[in-house]
Design a protein around this motif. Structure first.
Motif, PDB file in Angstrom:
ATOM      1  N   CYS A 215       0.864  -1.178   0.000  1.00 33.64           N
ATOM      2  CA  CYS A 215       0.000   0.000   0.000  1.00 33.64           C
ATOM      3  C   CYS A 215       0.902   1.230   0.000  1.00 33.64           C
ATOM      4  N   ALA A 216       0.396   2.292  -0.609  1.00 36.08           N
ATOM      5  CA  ALA A 216       1.127   3.555  -0.589  1.00 36.08           C
ATOM      6  C   ALA A 216       0.137   4.707  -0.517  1.00 36.08           C
ATOM      7  N   ASP A 217       0.530   5.755   0.188  1.00 32.91           N
ATOM      8  CA  ASP A 217      -0.247   6.993   0.234  1.00 32.91           C
ATOM      9  C   ASP A 217       0.298   7.962  -0.803  1.00 32.91           C
ATOM     10  N   VAL A 218      -0.591   8.789  -1.324  1.00 31.72           N
ATOM     11  CA  VAL A 218      -0.169   9.826  -2.263  1.00 31.72           C
ATOM     12  C   VAL A 218       0.229  11.051  -1.441  1.00 31.72           C
ATOM     13  N   VAL A 219       1.508  11.401  -1.463  1.00 34.63           N
ATOM     14  CA  VAL A 219       2.036  12.545  -0.721  1.00 34.63           C
ATOM     15  C   VAL A 219       1.922  13.817  -1.563  1.00 34.63           C
ATOM     16  N   GLU A 220       2.240  13.714  -2.838  1.00 37.95           N
ATOM     17  CA  GLU A 220       2.098  14.823  -3.791  1.00 37.95           C
ATOM     18  C   GLU A 220       1.403  14.280  -5.021  1.00 37.95           C
ATOM     19  N   GLY A 221       0.320  14.927  -5.423  1.00 40.83           N
ATOM     20  CA  GLY A 221      -0.441  14.469  -6.568  1.00 40.83           C
ATOM     21  C   GLY A 221       0.234  14.777  -7.887  1.00 40.83           C
ATOM     22  N   GLY A 222      -0.268  14.139  -8.936  1.00 42.70           N
ATOM     23  CA  GLY A 222       0.237  14.377 -10.281  1.00 42.70           C
ATOM     24  C   GLY A 222      -0.076  13.205 -11.186  1.00 42.70           C
ATOM     25  N   ALA A 223       0.249  13.360 -12.443  1.00 46.40           N
ATOM     26  CA  ALA A 223      -0.018  12.325 -13.444  1.00 46.40           C
ATOM     27  C   ALA A 223       0.990  11.190 -13.325  1.00 46.40           C
ATOM     28  N   VAL A 224       0.496   9.965 -13.541  1.00 47.51           N
ATOM     29  CA  VAL A 224       1.320   8.760 -13.585  1.00 47.51           C
ATOM     30  C   VAL A 224       0.921   8.026 -14.859  1.00 47.51           C
TER      31      VAL A 224
END
Length: 169
Positions: free
Chosen positions: A133-142
């Motif tokens: 599992c991972a949390d999104v710390v900084e958003g953006g396109a992947v």
């Protein structure tokens, strides 16, 4: 450098995973359009991973050793990468424009087998092949093909102390 091989989202719990070429990671939310971002995942709101990552080598092992091909997304993980995802625990890592923090292992559950419609999937994904599992710390396109690089190791005492100081400022 490790890269993204596949991206998957599902609109609701139990719905088939849909392959994507690009997704939007939202800070403290997950992947836009995914069941857990929408709050419609099978385990919402009790056991939520914002984003799940799995190693493509683990999926290849499942295919070779168990004869189960999960390349259609039945593994129920969002991001397939070509690196050992356990190395991403307790780290912040960049994928495309987004930054994630690896938080915990994501072992398979009976629900993954039920949704996959194939006996043995949960067992095949066991033994550290279930991803993280991972949390999104900084958003953006992947996007598929994006590189993955470690930004910061949080289990390193000096790095952890610097991160705490930075947050307090």
């Amino acid at each position: 450098m490790a890269t993204v091989e596949r991206l998957w989202t599902a609109p609701a719990g139990g719905e088939p995973m849909e392959g994507r070429e690009r997704v939007e990671a939202v800070s403290n939310g997950g992947l836009r359009g995914d069941r857990y971002f929408r709050g419609t995942g099978h385990y919402s709101p009790y056991d939520v991973c914002q984003v799940t990552f799995v190693d493509s080598a683990a999926l290849a092992h499942v295919r070779e050793e168990y004869g189960i091909d999960l390349s259609d997304g039945r593994h129920r993980r969002n991001v397939v990468v070509d690196t050992d995802v356990l190395d991403l625990l307790d780290t912040r890592f960049r994928v495309g424009e987004a930054v994630f923090e690896g938080t915990r292992r994501r072992p398979p559950c009976p629900h993954v087998e039920e949704v996959a419609g194939e006996e043995g999937v949960a067992e095949a994904l066991a033994e550290e092949r279930g991803g993280i599992c991972a949390d999104v710390v900084e958003g953006g396109a992947v996007a598929v093909g994006d590189g993955l690089s470690v930004v910061e190791r949080l289990d390193d005492p000096d790095s952890l102390a610097d991160a705490i100081r930075e947050r307090r400022e």
